[in-house]
Enzyme design. Structure first.
Site, PDB file in Angstrom:
ATOM      1  N   GLY A  52       1.010  -1.276   0.007  1.00  0.00           N
ATOM      2  CA  GLY A  52      -0.095   0.118   0.116  1.00  0.00           C
ATOM      3  C   GLY A  52       0.609   1.196  -0.019  1.00  0.00           C
ATOM      4  O   GLY A  52       2.084   1.313  -0.021  1.00  0.00           O
ATOM      5  N   PHE A 117       0.937  -0.458   9.089  1.00  0.00           N
ATOM      6  CA  PHE A 117       2.154  -0.934   8.327  1.00  0.00           C
ATOM      7  C   PHE A 117       3.216  -0.310   9.438  1.00  0.00           C
ATOM      8  O   PHE A 117       3.092   0.445  10.207  1.00  0.00           O
ATOM      9  CB  PHE A 117       2.483   0.025   7.203  1.00  0.00           C
ATOM     10  CG  PHE A 117       2.474  -0.979   5.968  1.00  0.00           C
ATOM     11  CD1 PHE A 117       1.475  -1.474   5.429  1.00  0.00           C
ATOM     12  CD2 PHE A 117       3.634  -0.741   5.215  1.00  0.00           C
ATOM     13  CE1 PHE A 117       1.618  -2.249   4.301  1.00  0.00           C
ATOM     14  CE2 PHE A 117       3.878  -1.504   4.114  1.00  0.00           C
ATOM     15  CZ  PHE A 117       2.732  -2.228   3.413  1.00  0.00           C
ATOM     16  N   GLN A 231      17.907  -0.933   2.545  1.00  0.00           N
ATOM     17  CA  GLN A 231      16.800  -1.627   3.313  1.00  0.00           C
ATOM     18  C   GLN A 231      16.606  -3.264   3.063  1.00  0.00           C
ATOM     19  O   GLN A 231      16.438  -3.621   2.027  1.00  0.00           O
ATOM     20  CB  GLN A 231      15.510  -1.109   3.040  1.00  0.00           C
ATOM     21  CG  GLN A 231      14.429  -1.851   3.607  1.00  0.00           C
ATOM     22  CD  GLN A 231      13.281  -0.889   3.839  1.00  0.00           C
ATOM     23  OE1 GLN A 231      12.215  -0.942   2.941  1.00  0.00           O
ATOM     24  NE2 GLN A 231      12.970  -0.013   4.931  1.00  0.00           N
ATOM     25  N   HIS A 233      14.026  -6.257   3.831  1.00  0.00           N
ATOM     26  CA  HIS A 233      12.905  -6.400   4.223  1.00  0.00           C
ATOM     27  C   HIS A 233      12.759  -7.562   4.841  1.00  0.00           C
ATOM     28  O   HIS A 233      13.333  -8.641   4.776  1.00  0.00           O
ATOM     29  CB  HIS A 233      11.913  -6.561   2.843  1.00  0.00           C
ATOM     30  CG  HIS A 233      10.477  -6.426   3.239  1.00  0.00           C
ATOM     31  ND1 HIS A 233       9.743  -7.757   3.918  1.00  0.00           N
ATOM     32  CD2 HIS A 233       9.312  -5.598   3.040  1.00  0.00           C
ATOM     33  CE1 HIS A 233       8.529  -7.186   3.874  1.00  0.00           C
ATOM     34  NE2 HIS A 233       8.159  -6.082   3.502  1.00  0.00           N
ATOM     35  N   LEU A 243       8.810 -11.303  -2.325  1.00  0.00           N
ATOM     36  CA  LEU A 243       8.257 -10.585  -0.947  1.00  0.00           C
ATOM     37  C   LEU A 243       6.897 -11.068  -0.708  1.00  0.00           C
ATOM     38  O   LEU A 243       6.199 -11.368  -1.504  1.00  0.00           O
ATOM     39  CB  LEU A 243       8.118  -9.191  -1.644  1.00  0.00           C
ATOM     40  CG  LEU A 243       7.580  -8.368  -0.344  1.00  0.00           C
ATOM     41  CD1 LEU A 243       8.646  -7.785   0.467  1.00  0.00           C
ATOM     42  CD2 LEU A 243       7.054  -6.941  -1.049  1.00  0.00           C
ATOM     43  N   GLU A 246       4.465  -6.869   3.828  1.00  0.00           N
ATOM     44  CA  GLU A 246       4.289  -6.317   5.171  1.00  0.00           C
ATOM     45  C   GLU A 246       2.940  -6.268   5.690  1.00  0.00           C
ATOM     46  O   GLU A 246       2.543  -6.456   6.906  1.00  0.00           O
ATOM     47  CB  GLU A 246       5.039  -4.884   5.362  1.00  0.00           C
ATOM     48  CG  GLU A 246       5.108  -4.345   6.683  1.00  0.00           C
ATOM     49  CD  GLU A 246       5.983  -3.256   6.748  1.00  0.00           C
ATOM     50  OE1 GLU A 246       7.207  -3.593   6.251  1.00  0.00           O
ATOM     51  OE2 GLU A 246       5.840  -2.228   7.482  1.00  0.00           O
ATOM     52  N   ARG A 291      11.609  -2.079   9.539  1.00  0.00           N
ATOM     53  CA  ARG A 291      12.031  -3.137   8.807  1.00  0.00           C
ATOM     54  C   ARG A 291      13.342  -3.484   9.378  1.00  0.00           C
ATOM     55  O   ARG A 291      14.045  -4.389   9.191  1.00  0.00           O
ATOM     56  CB  ARG A 291      11.893  -3.023   7.336  1.00  0.00           C
ATOM     57  CG  ARG A 291      10.585  -2.963   7.023  1.00  0.00           C
ATOM     58  CD  ARG A 291      10.401  -2.563   5.343  1.00  0.00           C
ATOM     59  NE  ARG A 291       9.284  -2.627   5.105  1.00  0.00           N
ATOM     60  CZ  ARG A 291       8.661  -2.166   3.842  1.00  0.00           C
ATOM     61  NH1 ARG A 291       9.504  -1.803   2.941  1.00  0.00           N
ATOM     62  NH2 ARG A 291       7.365  -2.353   3.460  1.00  0.00           N
ATOM     63  N   HIS A 359      15.605  -4.918  -0.368  1.00  0.00           N
ATOM     64  CA  HIS A 359      14.339  -4.623  -1.029  1.00  0.00           C
ATOM     65  C   HIS A 359      14.474  -3.140  -1.587  1.00  0.00           C
ATOM     66  O   HIS A 359      13.810  -2.942  -2.289  1.00  0.00           O
ATOM     67  CB  HIS A 359      13.364  -4.558   0.434  1.00  0.00           C
ATOM     68  CG  HIS A 359      12.036  -4.312  -0.026  1.00  0.00           C
ATOM     69  ND1 HIS A 359      11.186  -4.929  -1.110  1.00  0.00           N
ATOM     70  CD2 HIS A 359      11.026  -3.469   0.444  1.00  0.00           C
ATOM     71  CE1 HIS A 359       9.989  -4.556  -1.020  1.00  0.00           C
ATOM     72  NE2 HIS A 359       9.725  -3.464  -0.267  1.00  0.00           N
ATOM     73  N   ARG A 394      13.691   3.636   5.197  1.00  0.00           N
ATOM     74  CA  ARG A 394      12.398   3.973   4.817  1.00  0.00           C
ATOM     75  C   ARG A 394      11.259   3.226   5.467  1.00  0.00           C
ATOM     76  O   ARG A 394      11.361   2.113   5.527  1.00  0.00           O
ATOM     77  CB  ARG A 394      12.140   3.536   3.242  1.00  0.00           C
ATOM     78  CG  ARG A 394      11.007   3.644   2.674  1.00  0.00           C
ATOM     79  CD  ARG A 394      10.796   3.286   1.238  1.00  0.00           C
ATOM     80  NE  ARG A 394      10.922   2.083   1.106  1.00  0.00           N
ATOM     81  CZ  ARG A 394       9.728   1.337   0.654  1.00  0.00           C
ATOM     82  NH1 ARG A 394       8.541   1.798   1.002  1.00  0.00           N
ATOM     83  NH2 ARG A 394       9.740   0.127   0.562  1.00  0.00           N
TER      84      ARG A 394
END
Ligand SMILES: Cc1cc2nc3c(=O)[nH]c(=O)nc-3n(C[C@H](O)[C@H](O)[C@H](O)COP(=O)(O)OP(=O)(O)OC[C@H]3O[C@@H](n4cnc5c(N)ncnc54)[C@H](O)[C@@H]3O)c2cc1C
Length: 599
Positions: A52, A117, A231, A233, A243, A246, A291, A359, A394
């Site tokens: 999202g 999230f 990053q 994930h 993936l 999340e 994350r 990620h 992020r």
């Protein structure tokens, strides 16, 4: 054929590129716009986004909440003026997308639905089931089709920026269907070419995410900023790195080690959900920590010998069985589809083996809040750029919104610039074009001899990046990675090419991509080496503390003939002075109580 000349050229047909193209077309219908993309736009990585896009929607939330979560999630490395503009513009952009036809999921009373999230205290992630990127990109693509002023160059691989007279005046690109190398000229060029996860072997990123725009800008003299922040994930499928969104944790999924223990309760994770919010459906924050912290906790479990052995390496279990089939099929159907197709299991009945996976790049092309680089006429937006929004880590669901907010703003600024300058000087550029054509066709395609296949070199790069610049790094490991990268540069001069064809020559494309990966990796390794502190996604096992005195700064890596030169730039602080990103154990072990030591 005459050389095509445009007012604004977007390199990239993903979310950022298409949003910027629409912005230019809307700003001034008389401006000509081109979009060049190495894949058909709907195949850009944005299409793969699942979970999202963040934007404040509820009256119980606030712009300041969103700003604070972003800043603390980013370990105080975000520029706060950029964050303030972002959170304010986010709801407008998401609503605009709705008006263009994006089918956001709704609550039963018809309002836009939002889900929790990681690292977000309030629910503010808009979604379209778990195919958000697909629907967003589709909406942008269809909207772009209505503008006559937009011309597309699908399956054109941009290989070089044309800089002349102190400004960017276009690009050179390989038309993949014919193998011809041609210029596309423009008064302003916007790089929206995406991230560079493919510098690492195990990544959620599509094969096309090879940092092309980053490499080109770097070679043209623009700095790559904050490249050390990569990053991971926490939940990629073990075998493939695909993936598992999340959103699966946002909807209530939990992480278990080999003893079936919810190990995150043993770790400090960061911002918990608002403990004063009695109606929060999740009432847990462990799996919704940021994350970076969750990925680091995995390494903790690995060191304690509490991970699960699988034929593809160590894993932990993501368990969503308790959500039930109906909720899984309604809210996260794609998770079930991916698990069935790529792991041969049904998450309604079995836990999912997962591990951290590369990620997203927080770093990228150094731009200001308008997307402008240090070269007049050259702009960047989206994951290719470092807009200073995401800091050292992020928060999930901020990127899709970033594409819209900064895609639009950068498009407007590029349009403004294009209105004020002369047309590109085709004659003056012809030498550079001929040189690039010779480099690609004679230097690579028709080259005789050579020692190394590009696939071998890429495997070596992957090994060096994973072992030396992964979740935890140190002086020794980074030095070793930097050394391998420098050796790979030499080996690359002896690369051999087997495929001589002109039509969709994927070996040639892989070569051109590899040189970008090398540049990106070089900037990354050296920026990481020089940041002797731990912050967000950059964890140094030999410098474990955050050091605001020395390093509350963005790193800027500049290309030189030898190792890159690293400079620093102050972080912009407006209203939120740096704080400790340390929180008490967020929840009791039952996972049903929202009691927290602090928030
Ligand atoms: C699996 C996955 C799930 C994600 N889920 C979410 C999520 O739920 N929420 C969220 O906020 N973020 C998510 N992200 C992150 C987010 O999707 C990306 O950061 C974002 O989509 C990047 O968009 P972009 O427009 O910058 O680049 P991309 O969508 O990657 O597009 C890059 C474009 O550049 C073009 N290009 C690249 N190089 C060249 C070249 N040399 N010549 C010509 N064209 C070129 C490509 O063809 C492509 O069109 C996810 C990422 C992944 C990988």
């Amino acid at each position: 054929m005459d050389t095509p000349v445009y007012d604004v050229l977007l390199v990239g047909g993903g979310g950022a590129g298409l949003r910027a193209a629409i912005a230019v077309a809307e700003a001034d219908p008389s401006l000509s716009v081109a979009v060049a993309s190495k894949v058909y736009p709907m195949r850009s990585h944005t299409v793969a986004a699942e979970g999202g896009a963040a934007g404040v929607v509820s009256s119980e939330d606030s712009l300041d909440n969103h700003a604070y979560d972003t800043i603390s999630g980013g370990d105080w490395m975000s520029d706060q003026d950029v964050v303030e503009y972002f959170v304010e513009t986010a709801p407008k952009e998401l609503t605009q997308l709705e008006h263009w036809g994006c089918p956001w999921s709704r609550t039963p009373d018809g309002k836009v639905a939002v889900r929790p999230f990681g690292g977000m205290k309030k629910e503010r992630t808009w979604f379209a089931a778990d195919k958000t990127g697909f629907h967003m990109l589709h909406t942008l693509f269809q909207t772009s089709l209505k503008y006559q002023s937009i011309t597309r160059y699908d399956e054109w691989f941009v290989s070089k920026l044309l800089i002349e007279d102190g400004r960017c005046q276009g690009v050179v690109a390989l038309e993949m269907l014919t193998g011809q190398v041609k210029p596309i000229l423009a008064k302003a060029v916007v790089l929206c070419s995406g991230g560079a996860g493919k510098a690492f072997p195990f990544t959620t990123n599509g094969a096309i995410k090879t940092g092309d725009g980053m490499g080109q800008a770097y070679r043209a003299g623009v700095a790559l900023k904050d490249m050390e922040f990569v990053q991971y994930h926490p939940t990629g499928l073990v075998a493939t790195g695909i993936l598992i969104t999340e959103a699966s944790r946002g909807e209530g999924g939990i992480l278990l080690n080999k003893e079936g223990y919810r190990y995150l309760q043993d770790y400090e994770l960061g911002t918990p959900l608002d403990p004063k919010d009695p109606n929060h459906p999740q009432k847990r924050s462990m799996e919704l920590g940021p994350r970076d912290r969750l990925s680091q906790a995995f390494v903790g479990e690995l060191r304690k010998g509490r991970t699960i052995d699988t034929p593809y390496g160590a894993a932990v279990h993501l368990d969503i069985r308790h959500l039930g089939e109906a909720k899984i099929d309604k809210k996260i159907p794609f998770v079930r589809e991916l698990c069935r197709n790529y792991a041969g299991l049904d998450p309604v009945h079995e836990p999912i083996p997962v591990r951290p996976v590369v990620h997203y790049m927080m770093g990228g092309i150094h731009v200001d809040i308008d997307g402008a680089t240090s070269i007049p006429g050259l702009y960047a937006a989206g994951e290719a750029a470092s807009s200073n929004l995401n800091g050292a880590n992020r928060l999930g669901s901020n990127s899709l919104t970033e594409l819209l907010v900064f895609g639009a703003r950068t498009g407007h600024c590029a349009a403004e610039f294009a209105r004020g300058v002369d047309a590109p000087n085709e004659k003056a550029l012809s030498g550079q074009v001929a040189e690039e054509r010779a480099r690609i066709l004679e230097g690579f395609l028709q080259k005789e001899g050579g020692e190394f296949r590009v696939a071998e070199l890429r495997a070596e790069l992957h090994e060096a990046m994973e072992s030396g610049a992964g979740i935890y790094r140190s002086e020794d490991t980074l030095q070793q990675t930097a050394k391998v990268i420098s050796e790979l540069r030499d080996k690359f001069t002896k690369v051999k090419v087997d495929d001589r064809s002109n039509c969709f020559n994927t070996e040639l494309i892989t070569l051109l991509e590899f040189e970008n990966l090398l540049d990106v990796s070089e900037a990354l390794a050296h920026s990481a080496l020089q940041r002797t502190e731990s912050r967000g996604a950059h964890q140094r096992s030999d410098h474990e503390a955050r050091d605001d005195d020395k390093f509350l700064k963005h790193s800027l890596a500049y290309k030189t003939d030898g190792d890159p030169r690293i400079d620093y730039l102050d972080v912009v602080i407006t209203r939120w002075p740096p704080g400790e990103r340390v929180y008490g154990k967020p929840v009791d072990s039952s996972g049903t109580d929202a009691k927290k030591e602090d928030s």
